[in-house]
Write a protein that holds these residues in place. Structure first.
Motif, PDB file in Angstrom:
ATOM      1  N   PHE A 197       0.906  -1.263   0.303  1.00  0.00           N
ATOM      2  CA  PHE A 197      -0.225  -0.221   0.136  1.00  0.00           C
ATOM      3  C   PHE A 197       0.570   0.885   0.235  1.00  0.00           C
ATOM      4  N   GLY A 198       2.207   1.117   0.522  1.00  0.00           N
ATOM      5  CA  GLY A 198       2.709   2.459   0.344  1.00  0.00           C
ATOM      6  C   GLY A 198       2.786   2.769  -0.766  1.00  0.00           C
ATOM      7  N   ASP A 199       3.493   1.551  -2.225  1.00  0.00           N
ATOM      8  CA  ASP A 199       3.962   2.079  -2.890  1.00  0.00           C
ATOM      9  C   ASP A 199       2.429   2.929  -4.377  1.00  0.00           C
ATOM     10  N   TYR A 200       1.586   2.678  -3.679  1.00  0.00           N
ATOM     11  CA  TYR A 200       0.127   2.375  -4.100  1.00  0.00           C
ATOM     12  C   TYR A 200       0.147   4.320  -3.886  1.00  0.00           C
ATOM     13  N   LEU A 201       0.210   4.607  -2.535  1.00  0.00           N
ATOM     14  CA  LEU A 201       0.885   6.326  -1.803  1.00  0.00           C
ATOM     15  C   LEU A 201       1.445   6.509  -2.853  1.00  0.00           C
ATOM     16  N   LYS A 202       2.920   6.457  -3.025  1.00  0.00           N
ATOM     17  CA  LYS A 202       4.038   7.098  -3.515  1.00  0.00           C
ATOM     18  C   LYS A 202       3.299   7.663  -4.776  1.00  0.00           C
ATOM     19  N   LYS A 203       2.749   6.448  -5.629  1.00  0.00           N
ATOM     20  CA  LYS A 203       2.134   6.749  -7.033  1.00  0.00           C
ATOM     21  C   LYS A 203       1.107   7.613  -7.226  1.00  0.00           C
ATOM     22  N   ALA A 204      -0.127   7.865  -5.915  1.00  0.00           N
ATOM     23  CA  ALA A 204      -0.724   9.120  -5.763  1.00  0.00           C
ATOM     24  C   ALA A 204      -0.485  10.554  -5.492  1.00  0.00           C
ATOM     25  N   PHE A 205       0.742  10.348  -4.638  1.00  0.00           N
ATOM     26  CA  PHE A 205       1.768  11.729  -4.201  1.00  0.00           C
ATOM     27  C   PHE A 205       2.379  11.982  -5.953  1.00  0.00           C
ATOM     28  N   ALA A 206       2.876  11.130  -6.917  1.00  0.00           N
ATOM     29  CA  ALA A 206       2.975  11.454  -7.735  1.00  0.00           C
ATOM     30  C   ALA A 206       2.308  12.111  -8.698  1.00  0.00           C
ATOM     31  N   LEU A 207       1.049  11.235  -8.744  1.00  0.00           N
ATOM     32  CA  LEU A 207      -0.050  12.264  -9.606  1.00  0.00           C
ATOM     33  C   LEU A 207      -0.629  13.233  -9.383  1.00  0.00           C
ATOM     34  N   GLY A 208      -0.403  13.628  -7.456  1.00  0.00           N
ATOM     35  CA  GLY A 208      -0.448  15.069  -7.023  1.00  0.00           C
ATOM     36  C   GLY A 208       0.624  15.844  -7.584  1.00  0.00           C
ATOM     37  N   GLU A 209       1.393  15.458  -8.256  1.00  0.00           N
ATOM     38  CA  GLU A 209       2.393  16.705  -8.269  1.00  0.00           C
ATOM     39  C   GLU A 209       2.787  16.698  -9.495  1.00  0.00           C
ATOM     40  N   GLU A 210       1.977  16.141 -10.626  1.00  0.00           N
ATOM     41  CA  GLU A 210       1.966  16.315 -11.789  1.00  0.00           C
ATOM     42  C   GLU A 210       0.441  17.487 -12.159  1.00  0.00           C
ATOM     43  N   LEU A 211      -0.623  17.184 -11.339  1.00  0.00           N
ATOM     44  CA  LEU A 211      -1.403  17.697 -11.551  1.00  0.00           C
ATOM     45  C   LEU A 211      -1.389  19.316 -11.411  1.00  0.00           C
TER      46      LEU A 211
END
Length: 211
Positions: A197-211
Protein backbone atom coordinates in the motif's frame (compact mmCIF):
# COMPACT_ATOMS: atom_id res chain seq x y z
CA UNK A 1 -2.38 29.72 -6.33
CA UNK A 2 -3.95 26.73 -8.03
CA UNK A 3 -7.09 25.32 -6.39
CA UNK A 4 -7.70 21.56 -6.40
CA UNK A 5 -10.93 19.85 -5.36
CA UNK A 6 -10.35 16.37 -3.90
CA UNK A 7 -13.42 14.17 -3.44
CA UNK A 8 -13.69 10.90 -1.55
CA UNK A 9 -16.71 9.24 -3.17
CA UNK A 10 -16.69 6.34 -0.73
CA UNK A 11 -18.49 6.17 2.62
CA UNK A 12 -15.38 5.37 4.67
CA UNK A 13 -13.50 8.51 5.58
CA UNK A 14 -10.05 7.15 6.43
CA UNK A 15 -9.69 3.83 4.61
CA UNK A 16 -7.99 2.90 1.33
CA UNK A 17 -9.81 5.24 -1.06
CA UNK A 18 -9.77 8.20 1.30
CA UNK A 19 -6.06 7.76 2.00
CA UNK A 20 -5.21 7.68 -1.71
CA UNK A 21 -7.33 10.74 -2.46
CA UNK A 22 -5.64 12.63 0.36
CA UNK A 23 -2.20 11.53 -0.85
CA UNK A 24 -2.83 12.87 -4.36
CA UNK A 25 -3.86 16.08 -2.63
CA UNK A 26 -0.63 16.14 -0.63
CA UNK A 27 1.34 15.77 -3.85
CA UNK A 28 -0.47 18.78 -5.31
CA UNK A 29 0.11 20.77 -2.11
CA UNK A 30 3.83 20.00 -2.31
CA UNK A 31 3.88 21.97 -5.56
CA UNK A 32 2.06 24.94 -4.06
CA UNK A 33 -1.59 24.10 -4.78
CA UNK A 34 -4.45 24.70 -2.38
CA UNK A 35 -6.51 21.52 -1.90
CA UNK A 36 -10.07 21.34 -0.60
CA UNK A 37 -11.02 17.84 0.56
CA UNK A 38 -14.66 16.70 0.44
CA UNK A 39 -16.20 13.51 1.82
CA UNK A 40 -19.15 12.93 -0.50
CA UNK A 41 -21.10 10.81 1.97
CA UNK A 42 -20.98 13.58 4.61
CA UNK A 43 -22.83 16.07 2.42
CA UNK A 44 -26.46 16.97 2.79
CA UNK A 45 -28.85 14.70 0.91
CA UNK A 46 -28.29 14.57 -2.85
CA UNK A 47 -29.39 12.57 -5.86
CA UNK A 48 -28.19 11.74 -9.33
CA UNK A 49 -29.49 13.73 -12.30
CA UNK A 50 -33.26 14.27 -12.00
CA UNK A 51 -33.69 15.04 -15.72
CA UNK A 52 -35.12 18.51 -15.07
CA UNK A 53 -33.13 19.92 -18.04
CA UNK A 54 -32.50 23.13 -16.11
CA UNK A 55 -28.91 23.04 -17.35
CA UNK A 56 -30.25 23.32 -20.92
CA UNK A 57 -32.31 26.47 -20.21
CA UNK A 58 -30.97 29.95 -20.82
CA UNK A 59 -31.13 31.05 -17.18
CA UNK A 60 -28.83 28.25 -15.95
CA UNK A 61 -27.27 27.01 -19.18
CA UNK A 62 -24.32 24.70 -18.54
CA UNK A 63 -24.95 24.62 -14.78
CA UNK A 64 -26.77 22.00 -12.76
CA UNK A 65 -29.98 23.59 -11.47
CA UNK A 66 -30.69 21.06 -8.72
CA UNK A 67 -29.99 22.76 -5.37
CA UNK A 68 -29.17 19.87 -3.08
CA UNK A 69 -26.02 18.66 -1.33
CA UNK A 70 -24.06 18.40 -4.59
CA UNK A 71 -24.81 21.87 -5.92
CA UNK A 72 -21.96 23.68 -4.16
CA UNK A 73 -19.53 20.86 -4.99
CA UNK A 74 -20.31 21.22 -8.70
CA UNK A 75 -19.83 24.98 -8.44
CA UNK A 76 -16.45 24.49 -6.75
CA UNK A 77 -15.35 22.11 -9.51
CA UNK A 78 -16.45 24.68 -12.10
CA UNK A 79 -13.84 27.19 -10.88
CA UNK A 80 -11.13 24.75 -9.77
CA UNK A 81 -7.78 24.16 -11.47
CA UNK A 82 -7.78 20.42 -10.91
CA UNK A 83 -10.00 17.56 -9.72
CA UNK A 84 -9.36 14.37 -7.76
CA UNK A 85 -12.13 11.78 -7.38
CA UNK A 86 -11.73 8.42 -5.66
CA UNK A 87 -14.23 5.60 -5.23
CA UNK A 88 -14.18 1.98 -4.12
CA UNK A 89 -15.67 -0.61 -6.45
CA UNK A 90 -19.05 -1.78 -5.19
CA UNK A 91 -20.76 -4.67 -7.01
CA UNK A 92 -18.79 -4.17 -10.21
CA UNK A 93 -19.00 -0.38 -10.48
CA UNK A 94 -18.07 2.78 -8.61
CA UNK A 95 -20.27 3.87 -5.71
CA UNK A 96 -23.79 5.24 -6.02
CA UNK A 97 -22.45 8.53 -4.64
CA UNK A 98 -19.81 8.69 -7.36
CA UNK A 99 -22.41 7.92 -10.03
CA UNK A 100 -24.64 10.73 -8.78
CA UNK A 101 -21.76 13.20 -8.93
CA UNK A 102 -20.62 11.88 -12.31
CA UNK A 103 -24.11 12.20 -13.85
CA UNK A 104 -24.54 15.73 -12.61
CA UNK A 105 -21.00 16.81 -13.51
CA UNK A 106 -21.14 15.48 -17.06
CA UNK A 107 -24.76 16.12 -18.05
CA UNK A 108 -24.72 19.82 -17.22
CA UNK A 109 -22.17 20.40 -20.00
CA UNK A 110 -23.89 18.39 -22.74
CA UNK A 111 -25.73 20.69 -25.14
CA UNK A 112 -27.41 18.28 -27.58
CA UNK A 113 -26.22 20.66 -30.32
CA UNK A 114 -24.40 19.34 -33.39
CA UNK A 115 -22.38 22.53 -33.63
CA UNK A 116 -20.91 22.31 -30.12
CA UNK A 117 -21.75 19.28 -28.01
CA UNK A 118 -19.85 20.36 -24.87
CA UNK A 119 -20.31 23.84 -23.39
CA UNK A 120 -17.54 23.48 -20.78
CA UNK A 121 -14.83 26.02 -21.55
CA UNK A 122 -12.73 25.46 -18.42
CA UNK A 123 -10.94 22.12 -18.85
CA UNK A 124 -9.03 20.91 -15.79
CA UNK A 125 -6.69 17.96 -15.21
CA UNK A 126 -8.39 15.15 -13.34
CA UNK A 127 -7.28 12.09 -11.38
CA UNK A 128 -9.73 9.18 -11.03
CA UNK A 129 -8.97 6.54 -8.37
CA UNK A 130 -10.63 3.16 -7.98
CA UNK A 131 -9.91 0.75 -5.13
CA UNK A 132 -11.22 -2.81 -5.07
CA UNK A 133 -11.11 -6.10 -3.25
CA UNK A 134 -10.63 -7.70 -6.68
CA UNK A 135 -6.95 -8.10 -7.67
CA UNK A 136 -5.89 -5.82 -10.53
CA UNK A 137 -4.79 -8.78 -12.67
CA UNK A 138 -8.46 -9.80 -12.84
CA UNK A 139 -9.74 -6.40 -13.99
CA UNK A 140 -9.83 -7.43 -17.64
CA UNK A 141 -12.02 -10.50 -17.16
CA UNK A 142 -14.29 -8.68 -14.71
CA UNK A 143 -14.82 -5.80 -17.12
CA UNK A 144 -13.21 -3.24 -14.83
CA UNK A 145 -10.55 -2.20 -17.34
CA UNK A 146 -13.27 -1.35 -19.85
CA UNK A 147 -15.35 0.33 -17.15
CA UNK A 148 -12.52 2.63 -16.10
CA UNK A 149 -11.58 3.41 -19.68
CA UNK A 150 -15.16 4.52 -20.29
CA UNK A 151 -15.03 6.87 -17.32
CA UNK A 152 -11.59 8.14 -18.35
CA UNK A 153 -12.68 8.89 -21.91
CA UNK A 154 -15.82 10.73 -20.86
CA UNK A 155 -14.11 12.75 -18.13
CA UNK A 156 -11.27 13.62 -20.51
CA UNK A 157 -13.70 14.76 -23.21
CA UNK A 158 -16.04 16.75 -20.97
CA UNK A 159 -14.09 17.85 -17.86
CA UNK A 160 -10.40 17.63 -18.75
CA UNK A 161 -7.45 15.25 -19.31
CA UNK A 162 -7.87 12.36 -16.89
CA UNK A 163 -5.41 9.88 -15.41
CA UNK A 164 -6.50 6.71 -13.60
CA UNK A 165 -4.99 5.11 -10.50
CA UNK A 166 -6.16 1.67 -9.39
CA UNK A 167 -5.47 -0.23 -6.20
CA UNK A 168 -6.68 -3.82 -6.08
CA UNK A 169 -6.75 -6.69 -3.59
CA UNK A 170 -7.20 -4.19 -0.77
CA UNK A 171 -7.46 -4.78 2.95
CA UNK A 172 -11.18 -4.40 3.68
CA UNK A 173 -11.26 -4.44 7.49
CA UNK A 174 -8.91 -4.43 10.46
CA UNK A 175 -10.32 -7.62 11.96
CA UNK A 176 -11.50 -10.35 9.60
CA UNK A 177 -12.36 -12.61 12.54
CA UNK A 178 -15.62 -10.69 13.04
CA UNK A 179 -16.95 -12.05 9.76
CA UNK A 180 -17.49 -15.49 8.24
CA UNK A 181 -15.55 -14.59 5.09
CA UNK A 182 -14.01 -17.88 4.09
CA UNK A 183 -12.99 -16.54 0.67
CA UNK A 184 -10.11 -14.62 2.21
CA UNK A 185 -6.85 -15.35 3.96
CA UNK A 186 -6.71 -12.51 6.54
CA UNK A 187 -2.99 -12.89 7.15
CA UNK A 188 -2.26 -12.75 3.42
CA UNK A 189 -4.49 -9.70 3.06
CA UNK A 190 -2.70 -7.90 5.89
CA UNK A 191 0.73 -8.90 4.57
CA UNK A 192 -0.06 -7.62 1.08
CA UNK A 193 -1.39 -4.34 2.47
CA UNK A 194 1.69 -3.80 4.62
CA UNK A 195 4.03 -4.61 1.75
CA UNK A 196 2.33 -2.79 -1.14
CA UNK A 197 0.00 0.00 0.00
CA UNK A 198 2.94 2.33 0.58
CA UNK A 199 3.81 2.01 -3.11
CA UNK A 200 0.26 2.98 -4.08
CA UNK A 201 0.53 6.03 -1.83
CA UNK A 202 3.74 7.01 -3.59
CA UNK A 203 2.02 6.68 -6.97
CA UNK A 204 -0.82 8.84 -5.68
CA UNK A 205 1.57 11.51 -4.41
CA UNK A 206 3.36 11.59 -7.78
CA UNK A 207 0.04 12.05 -9.60
CA UNK A 208 -0.70 14.98 -7.30
CA UNK A 209 2.65 16.56 -8.12
CA UNK A 210 1.84 16.27 -11.83
CA UNK A 211 -1.65 17.66 -11.29
Amino acid sequence: MKKIIAINAGPRTNWNTAQLVKEVGKGAESKGAEVEYIDLYKLDKFTGCISCFGCKMEASFGKCACHDGLFEVLEKIRTADGLIIGSPNYIGNLTAGFRALYERLIFQYLTYNKEKSNCNEHFIPTVLIMTSNCPEEMYGERGYTELLEGYRRTLSAIVGPTKVLTCGDTLQVDDYSKYDWTNFDPEAKKKRHDETFGDYLKKAFALGEEL
